[in-house]
Design a protein around this motif. Structure first.
Motif, PDB file in Angstrom:
ATOM      1  N   UNK A   1       0.921  -1.283  -0.136  1.00 21.80           N
ATOM      2  CA  UNK A   1       0.036   0.037   0.065  1.00 21.80           C
ATOM      3  C   UNK A   1       0.878   1.270   0.060  1.00 21.80           C
ATOM      4  N   UNK A   2       1.896   1.443   0.824  1.00 22.84           N
ATOM      5  CA  UNK A   2       2.850   2.277   1.029  1.00 22.84           C
ATOM      6  C   UNK A   2       3.398   2.780  -0.635  1.00 22.84           C
ATOM      7  N   UNK A   3       3.882   1.699  -1.225  1.00 19.46           N
ATOM      8  CA  UNK A   3       4.547   1.794  -2.566  1.00 19.46           C
ATOM      9  C   UNK A   3       3.750   2.282  -3.515  1.00 19.46           C
ATOM     10  N   UNK A   4       2.333   1.803  -3.577  1.00 22.79           N
ATOM     11  CA  UNK A   4       1.253   1.800  -4.861  1.00 22.79           C
ATOM     12  C   UNK A   4       0.850   3.161  -4.329  1.00 22.79           C
ATOM     13  N   UNK A   5       0.795   3.608  -3.394  1.00 17.31           N
ATOM     14  CA  UNK A   5       0.201   4.913  -3.012  1.00 17.31           C
ATOM     15  C   UNK A   5       1.200   6.071  -3.406  1.00 17.31           C
ATOM     16  N   UNK A   6       1.168   6.443  -4.664  1.00 14.34           N
ATOM     17  CA  UNK A   6       2.308   7.632  -5.222  1.00 14.34           C
ATOM     18  C   UNK A   6       1.742   8.912  -5.669  1.00 14.34           C
ATOM     19  N   UNK A   7       0.435   8.707  -6.161  1.00 12.13           N
ATOM     20  CA  UNK A   7      -0.262   9.705  -6.721  1.00 12.13           C
ATOM     21  C   UNK A   7      -1.699   9.750  -6.136  1.00 12.13           C
ATOM     22  N   UNK A   8      -2.115  11.119  -5.766  1.00 15.39           N
ATOM     23  CA  UNK A   8      -3.289  11.248  -5.290  1.00 15.39           C
ATOM     24  C   UNK A   8      -4.265  11.309  -6.421  1.00 15.39           C
ATOM     25  N   UNK A   9      -5.481  11.050  -6.157  1.00 14.02           N
ATOM     26  CA  UNK A   9      -6.682  11.005  -7.196  1.00 14.02           C
ATOM     27  C   UNK A   9      -7.934  11.261  -6.562  1.00 14.02           C
ATOM     28  N   UNK A  10      -8.726  11.976  -7.221  1.00 15.69           N
ATOM     29  CA  UNK A  10     -10.148  12.222  -6.657  1.00 15.69           C
ATOM     30  C   UNK A  10     -11.102  11.000  -6.753  1.00 15.69           C
ATOM     31  N   UNK A  11     -11.820  10.992  -5.681  1.00 16.18           N
ATOM     32  CA  UNK A  11     -12.533   9.677  -5.503  1.00 16.18           C
ATOM     33  C   UNK A  11     -13.922  10.264  -4.716  1.00 16.18           C
ATOM     34  N   UNK A  12     -15.118   9.705  -4.919  1.00 16.83           N
ATOM     35  CA  UNK A  12     -16.254   9.866  -4.185  1.00 16.83           C
ATOM     36  C   UNK A  12     -16.368   8.940  -2.817  1.00 16.83           C
ATOM     37  N   UNK A  13     -16.668   9.815  -1.904  1.00 17.89           N
ATOM     38  CA  UNK A  13     -16.766   9.266  -0.577  1.00 17.89           C
ATOM     39  C   UNK A  13     -17.850   8.225  -0.331  1.00 17.89           C
ATOM     40  N   UNK A  14     -18.875   8.380  -0.967  1.00 23.40           N
ATOM     41  CA  UNK A  14     -20.017   7.582  -0.821  1.00 23.40           C
ATOM     42  C   UNK A  14     -19.658   5.916  -1.546  1.00 23.40           C
ATOM     43  N   UNK A  15     -18.885   6.314  -2.596  1.00 26.26           N
ATOM     44  CA  UNK A  15     -18.859   5.184  -3.496  1.00 26.26           C
ATOM     45  C   UNK A  15     -17.743   4.301  -2.862  1.00 26.26           C
ATOM     46  N   UNK A  16     -16.704   4.921  -1.947  1.00 20.05           N
ATOM     47  CA  UNK A  16     -15.764   4.169  -1.535  1.00 20.05           C
ATOM     48  C   UNK A  16     -16.240   3.453  -0.120  1.00 20.05           C
ATOM     49  N   UNK A  17     -17.074   4.314   0.669  1.00 21.46           N
ATOM     50  CA  UNK A  17     -17.404   3.566   1.899  1.00 21.46           C
ATOM     51  C   UNK A  17     -18.794   2.754   1.859  1.00 21.46           C
ATOM     52  N   UNK A  18     -19.673   2.656   0.763  1.00 22.33           N
ATOM     53  CA  UNK A  18     -20.885   2.258   0.877  1.00 22.33           C
ATOM     54  C   UNK A  18     -20.569   0.481   1.047  1.00 22.33           C
ATOM     55  N   UNK A  19     -19.838   0.029   0.043  1.00 23.87           N
ATOM     56  CA  UNK A  19     -19.526  -1.416   0.134  1.00 23.87           C
ATOM     57  C   UNK A  19     -19.115  -1.785   1.399  1.00 23.87           C
ATOM     58  N   UNK A  20     -18.017  -0.919   1.861  1.00 31.20           N
ATOM     59  CA  UNK A  20     -17.187  -1.225   3.170  1.00 31.20           C
ATOM     60  C   UNK A  20     -18.506  -1.530   4.366  1.00 31.20           C
TER      61      UNK A  20
END
Length: 449
Positions: free
Chosen positions: A294-313
């Motif tokens: 996760x540390x290595x793959x997190x190199x570039x920030x990108x915009x995302x929708x909070x509802x789309x991210x948290x609803x499945x979780x």
């Protein structure tokens, strides 16, 4: 060596400052010399004209001996030009009334060895020129009326110190602006590059520069740092791959040996202990590899929708809570866009929710507080909580509380460490505290942009 020192910003600013100061001083000194109201030497061309006029008057006096001198020195442009003859005894002969200004000019210039010129209001006075008329010595003076707008701007400037100061500042402004632009423009580019690096964009391009001053050295150092970071990340990728292979291979052989031992000797206490520890070791290795990936793959920030991210979780958490005979509740997820690392943030919140479900007695709740520039997630459970003196330690890797909370669950002590790392990469904050009744509360705050 000398050219290198001259390229330093200190030298540039120092020289620039003194050049500007000299320019301002030069302007302040030069402007008064242009003031025509100060008595100055008459230029040769004007002297020649005045001599020619004196010669014409002398010629006319000889040709017309009976004509008064007042008439002879009266020009055609009597309204705008006047001539004055000053005798040796101080008498003034003129076709018009002699003003105080011309009298003052005659007194100031009578001892002069050469013709002078001075402006008084809109009259320009010149003289004296020696001339002999009818056997008598005279000094010829002239006064000419100037247009109303003649040198009016310069006179206004000289008569108004604040206006002179303003013009001086106006003259120096382009120099100051060019120096500020020379320094700030490359710094703005470097600042943008540094911001891109801070946001995790390691492919950001450092602007090329041929400057030999401190800004050029800063740009080259930043470029070297970027190359070094990329190289270290590449080495970390390789090390991660090697660790994955070197650790999993003997662990696989160990588990095969345990399986064979179970078949041959049955599930003895010793074999079960080895099996449990090997499972824990596999879980720990998997968590470590997950954290590193996760540390290595997190190199570039990108915009995302909070509802789309948290609803499945949240949906998964509700299902998991039902299987455990517990309840998971959450309030409506705000429909906002966030710039960050969606995989990291999702994993962080999921780790906290799963951790809360593991230790909760009956209920876990997720509250989401959205402000203008930040968003806060509050996860609470009704479990046993954590000793007060260990609350600040639970985000450290491999840390396990003194109670049987982690040991009974077989946790490796990495879940909250992964969460803390993910929140830190979002420039956010995470904190844990015991609830007043019972249970643990974890608050996560991250900036929206």
């Amino acid at each position: 060596m000398l050219s290198s020192k001259l390229n330093h910003l200190f030298v540039k600013i120092f020289v620039w400052f003194w050049c500007m100061l000299l320019l301002v001083v030069a302007v302040v000194i030069a402007l008064p010399t242009l003031d025509s109201r100060v008595m100055k030497q008459l230029d040769p061309r004007s002297v020649s004209i005045l001599n020619s006029i004196a010669h014409n008057i002398a010629t006319s006096a000889e040709r017309y001996p009976s004509v008064p001198l007042q008439v002879l020195i009266t020009p055609k442009e009597a309204q705008t030009k006047h001539f004055y003859l000053v005798a040796t005894n101080g008498d003034i002969i003129s076709s018009t009334k002699t003003s105080k200004a011309i009298r003052r000019f005659i007194l100031q210039s009578e001892e002069s060895l050469s013709p002078k010129v001075k402006q008084y209001k809109n009259w320009l006075m010149t003289g004296p020129i020696s001339v002999v008329l009818r056997g008598e010595q005279f000094q010829l003076y002239a006064a000419q009326q100037l247009p109303a707008e003649h040198n009016i701007w310069l006179i206004n400037v000289l008569d108004r110190p604040f206006l002179l100061l303003f013009i001086t500042m106006l003259v120096s402004m382009p120099l100051c602006a060019s120096l500020a632009w020379h320094i700030s423009k490359p710094l703005q580019k470097l600042k943008k590059t540094a911001s891109d690096i801070t946001d995790g964009n390691l492919d950001a391009v450092v602007p090329a520069t041929q400057r030999q001053d401190e800004i050029g050295e800063l740009a080259r150092s930043l470029r070297t740092m970027m190359l070094s970071i990329r190289e270290h990340i590449s080495l970390q990728h390789r090390l991660l791959s090697d660790i994955s292979h070197e650790l999993r291979s003997p662990l696989t052989r160990l588990k095969m040996s345990v399986a064979l031992s179970k078949r041959r000797y049955g599930e003895t206490k010793e074999i079960m202990r080895i099996d449990n520890e090997s499972e824990r070791l596999e879980e720990m290795i998997a968590a470590l590899l997950n954290l590193s990936k996760m540390q290595l793959n997190a190199t570039t920030k990108e915009p995302f929708n909070l509802d789309s991210l948290l609803q499945p979780i949240c949906d998964d958490a509700v299902f998991e809570a039902e299987q455990l005979g517990k309840t998971f509740t959450y309030q409506e997820i705000p429909d906002v866009d966030i710039k960050g690392f969606p995989a990291l943030l999702g994993s962080a919140i999921e780790n906290v929710i799963r951790n809360a479900l593991r230790y909760a007695s009956n209920q876990v709740n997720l509250a989401i507080i959205s402000d203008i520039d930040q968003i806060t997630f509050v996860i609470t459970d009704d479990g046993p909580g954590v000793p007060d003196d260990e609350v600040e330690q639970i985000f450290k890797p491999f840390y396990r509380v003194s109670q049987a909370r982690d040991r009974e669950s077989g946790g490796a002590g990495l879940g909250l460490a992964i969460t803390e790392n993910a929140i830190r990469q979002h420039h956010g904050e995470i904190a844990a505290s015991n609830r007043e009744t019972h249970g643990l509360q974890i608050s996560i705050t991250i900036p929206i942009s």
